[in-house]
Design an enzyme around this catalytic site. Structure first.
Site, PDB file in Angstrom:
ATOM      1  N   ASP A  69     -60.723  58.949  50.455  1.00  0.00           N
ATOM      2  CA  ASP A  69     -60.030  58.834  51.699  1.00  0.00           C
ATOM      3  C   ASP A  69     -60.946  59.191  52.364  1.00  0.00           C
ATOM      4  O   ASP A  69     -61.633  60.840  52.306  1.00  0.00           O
ATOM      5  CB  ASP A  69     -58.286  58.982  51.983  1.00  0.00           C
ATOM      6  N   THR A 102     -61.004  54.843  57.580  1.00  0.00           N
ATOM      7  CA  THR A 102     -61.765  56.121  58.095  1.00  0.00           C
ATOM      8  C   THR A 102     -63.692  56.037  57.328  1.00  0.00           C
ATOM      9  O   THR A 102     -64.122  56.514  57.861  1.00  0.00           O
ATOM     10  CB  THR A 102     -61.107  57.636  57.422  1.00  0.00           C
ATOM     11  N   THR A 103     -63.688  55.635  56.337  1.00  0.00           N
ATOM     12  CA  THR A 103     -64.655  55.126  55.676  1.00  0.00           C
ATOM     13  C   THR A 103     -65.829  54.746  56.040  1.00  0.00           C
ATOM     14  O   THR A 103     -67.402  54.672  56.207  1.00  0.00           O
ATOM     15  CB  THR A 103     -65.122  55.340  54.524  1.00  0.00           C
ATOM     16  N   ASP A 400     -52.521  55.195  54.017  1.00  0.00           N
ATOM     17  CA  ASP A 400     -53.079  54.628  54.402  1.00  0.00           C
ATOM     18  C   ASP A 400     -52.456  52.481  54.888  1.00  0.00           C
ATOM     19  O   ASP A 400     -52.847  51.435  56.270  1.00  0.00           O
ATOM     20  CB  ASP A 400     -54.301  53.503  53.866  1.00  0.00           C
TER      21      ASP A 400
HETATM   22  P1  ADP Z   1     -62.442  53.228  54.613  1.00  0.00           P
HETATM   23  O1  ADP Z   1     -61.653  54.419  54.442  1.00  0.00           O
HETATM   24  O2  ADP Z   1     -62.995  52.707  55.503  1.00  0.00           O
HETATM   25  O3  ADP Z   1     -61.006  52.088  54.273  1.00  0.00           O
HETATM   26  P2  ADP Z   1     -62.340  51.409  51.535  1.00  0.00           P
HETATM   27  O4  ADP Z   1     -63.045  52.866  50.552  1.00  0.00           O
HETATM   28  O5  ADP Z   1     -60.522  51.169  51.705  1.00  0.00           O
HETATM   29  O6  ADP Z   1     -62.882  52.393  52.966  1.00  0.00           O
HETATM   30  O7  ADP Z   1     -63.730  50.577  51.488  1.00  0.00           O
HETATM   31  C1  ADP Z   1     -62.776  49.395  52.957  1.00  0.00           C
HETATM   32  C2  ADP Z   1     -64.047  48.167  52.295  1.00  0.00           C
HETATM   33  O8  ADP Z   1     -63.551  47.753  51.516  1.00  0.00           O
HETATM   34  C3  ADP Z   1     -63.916  47.446  53.386  1.00  0.00           C
HETATM   35  O9  ADP Z   1     -64.715  46.986  54.490  1.00  0.00           O
HETATM   36  C4  ADP Z   1     -62.941  45.776  53.154  1.00  0.00           C
HETATM   37  O10 ADP Z   1     -63.113  44.677  53.569  1.00  0.00           O
HETATM   38  C5  ADP Z   1     -64.095  46.417  51.505  1.00  0.00           C
HETATM   39  N1  ADP Z   1     -63.514  45.756  50.234  1.00  0.00           N
HETATM   40  C6  ADP Z   1     -61.164  46.075  49.513  1.00  0.00           C
HETATM   41  N2  ADP Z   1     -61.027  45.511  49.048  1.00  0.00           N
HETATM   42  C7  ADP Z   1     -62.148  44.468  48.527  1.00  0.00           C
HETATM   43  C8  ADP Z   1     -62.640  43.282  47.639  1.00  0.00           C
HETATM   44  N3  ADP Z   1     -61.456  42.997  46.655  1.00  0.00           N
HETATM   45  N4  ADP Z   1     -63.742  42.315  48.235  1.00  0.00           N
HETATM   46  C9  ADP Z   1     -64.398  43.066  48.443  1.00  0.00           C
HETATM   47  N5  ADP Z   1     -64.432  43.551  49.758  1.00  0.00           N
HETATM   48  C10 ADP Z   1     -63.447  44.892  49.744  1.00  0.00           C
HETATM   49 MG    MG Z   2     -59.648  51.136  52.773  1.00  0.00          MG
END
Ligand code: ADP
Ligand code: MG
Length: 536
Positions: A69, A102-103, A400
């Protein structure tokens, strides 16, 4: 810092304790700031997306945290640099407002700044860049409104919510169990949601955990779970339809507020003292009994003597219950919090359908599960996990997902993830930039380039060739006018995020754009940094 004038009326700046301050000015200052922000963003880049990596952080006292996170990573990183701290704050505000993303927000801000550097090198004024970014941000958010889809859901049809939560969970430790976990989160949110007012009070959802068991054992309790047990082992382990008294006064004889001394030199005096204490306890317990209470929940502890007496009088009790739980219990059972035994009356009691003490595995750990409360729909997600680090990370991941479900209750609009929304916005911004003739044109185009940092990072983290994947998807989006195409991180064979069910909330995406742009503008506007010198 103060401004003074010499004999010819020319101004000059006096730095107090000049020799102990360092000062960076002008473009140098902007560049130094960008450098710091970029470094922070780069650390997070590899954690983005379903194939993102986790970070392991150790606190000064040796506690280890493993997390994916963004907000947690930055908070634990102890960033020293002031600009770096801005990025930490950026991630935190996304966490407060939205909970997820958040990332992404830090990666985006980092990219915006990194690209701004090239513009600075071209000789563009930082403020013009900031203005261009602002214009581009507006175009991008308007584009989000154009490509958004509305998801209708109801208490019976929770599938759309579950799918969106699954996207959030897919990048976390619980990825393997994303469906059951997402269902738990959605049910929890809907249980406490006020669908008419479109609001969710997250305080009513408690996430409790106990080390041990399997992740699969995580479940939703329609009530409150507290990490306590009945005060005496001989008290009954299960109570049904009980009247509850909630006390914030201790079962103890009153203590004088000033220093005092009691001389006990004879057996009689000792016995008199003991009797006096016992009389207090008997009176307190009797008052509870008289009010009709069948269970007492106490914020404070009590003496063995009182404990024994409570057991004897068949009045089960729980001690050392935390303030937050006390409030939650009071709301749920309808009990009033009683600060003094004298004030305890029958109308201040609450009701609970069932209070159960449950044990886990072979450990002595016990917890109380309180269900069937009349007033409130408070729920608890009870998490299990192999060790403390996993447990903490599961809790953060569920947080989240809960936030995402809450955001959807507030506004049920979604856009497609996997970088699809970002690419679509980049295209819209590029198109708008071509209509702008001023220098802002360059800044807007740069903004569009920076937006693509998200799909680039997603592709890179999934082991795909970043530039090739991005250009292929962008080309298709442009040709097919299809804003649902994104990076196929999981190698499923399709780039269509509708088929992959990868959704993100519009509120979350907009907030990311706003916050990232804002921080960029702020950093670009700093042209003078004065700070205590690091080397004396
Ligand atoms: P954050 O902390 O920003 O939420 P995450 O590690 O949860 O970061 O990653 C979120 C990103 O990953 C988003 O841009 C989302 O669209 C993308 N994402 C999540 N699942 C998938 C998937 N199955 N295929 C492609 N992109 C994905
Ligand atoms: Mg996320």
């Amino acid at each position: 810092m103060s401004l003074a004038f010499d004999e010819f009326g020319r101004p000059f700046i006096i730095l107090r304790e000049q020799e102990r301050k360092s000062r960076v000015k002008g473009i140098e200052a902007v560049k130094a700031s960008i450098m710091a922000a970029k470094t922070v963003a780069r650390t997070l880049r590899s954690s983005l997306g379903p194939k993102g990596m986790d970070k392991m952080l150790q606190s000064p006292d040796g506690d280890v945290t493993i997390t994916n996170d963004g907000a947690t990573i930055l908070e634990m990183m102890e960033v020293e640099n002031q600009i770096g701290k801005l990025m930490v704050e950026l991630s935190k505000s996304q966490d407060h407002e939205i909970g997820d993303g958040t990332t992404g927000v830090v990666v985006l801000a980092g990219a915006l700044l990194e690209h701004a550097e090239a513009l600075l090198d071209m000789g563009m004024h930082p403020l013009r860049i900031a203005e261009g970014y602002e214009m581009a941000c507006k175009v991008a958010t308007e584009n989000l409104d154009k490509i958004k889809t509305r998801f209708d859901f109801s208490k019976e049809n929770i599938e759309p919510l579950v799918k969106t939560c699954m996207t959030t969970l897919s990048s976390k430790v619980v990825g393997r169990l994303k469906r059951p976990m997402a269902e738990i989160c959605v049910k929890a949110v809907l249980a406490v949601a006020d669908l008419e007012r479109r609001d969710v009070n997250l305080d009513l959802i408690k996430v409790e955990g106990k080390v041990g068991g399997k992740m699969e054992d995580t479940r939703l309790v329609e009530g409150i779970v507290i990490d306590k047990e009945f005060s005496h082992p001989q008290m009954p382990k299960e109570l049904n339809d009980v009247k509850v008294a909630i006390l914030t006064c201790p079962f103890e004889p009153p203590k004088p507020k000033t220093k005092h001394k009691v001389d006990i030199d004879t057996v009689e005096k000792f016995e008199a003292l003991r009797d006096a204490e016992k009389a207090y306890f008997t009176d307190m317990v009797q008052r509870c009994k008289d009010s009709g209470a069948e269970l007492v929940i106490c914020q404070w502890g009590f003496d063995d003597e009182a404990n024994h007496l409570l057991m004897h009088k068949n009045l089960p009790a729980v001690r050392w219950v935390g303030g937050v739980e006390i409030e939650l219990l009071a709301m749920a059972t309808g009990a009033r919090i009683v600060p003094r035994f004298q004030e305890l009356t029958a109308d201040k009691l609450g009701m609970a359908g069932s209070v159960k003490e449950v044990g886990f595995g072979t450990t002595k750990d016990k917890m109380l599960v309180i269900e069937g409360c009349p007033n409130l729909k408070a729920v608890t997600i009870f998490v299990r996990g192999g060790n403390r680090m996993v447990l903490d990370e599961i809790k953060r991941s569920l947080h989240d997902a809960i936030c995402v479900a809450r955001n959807l209750v507030r506004d049920n609009a979604i856009v497609y993830g996997g970088g699809a929304a970002e690419i679509s916005c980049a295209l819209a911004v590029e198109e708008a930039a071509d209509k702008v003739t001023g220098v802002e044109h360059y800044a807007m185009r740069t903004f569009a380039d920076a937006l693509q940092a998200v799909p680039l990072a997603l592709a890179e983290n999934s082991g795909l060739p970043p530039i090739e994947s991005l250009t292929a998807v962008k080309k298709r989006q442009l040709e097919e006018k299809n804003p649902y195409l994104g990076i196929d991180c999981n190698d499923t064979g399709t780039n269509d995020m509708r088929e992959q069910n990868v959704f993100e909330t519009v509120i979350g995406k907009k907030q990311q754009l706003f916050l990232a742009t804002q921080v960029c503008k702020m950093i670009l506007k700093i042209d003078d940094v004065i700070k205590p010198s690091e080397y004396d």
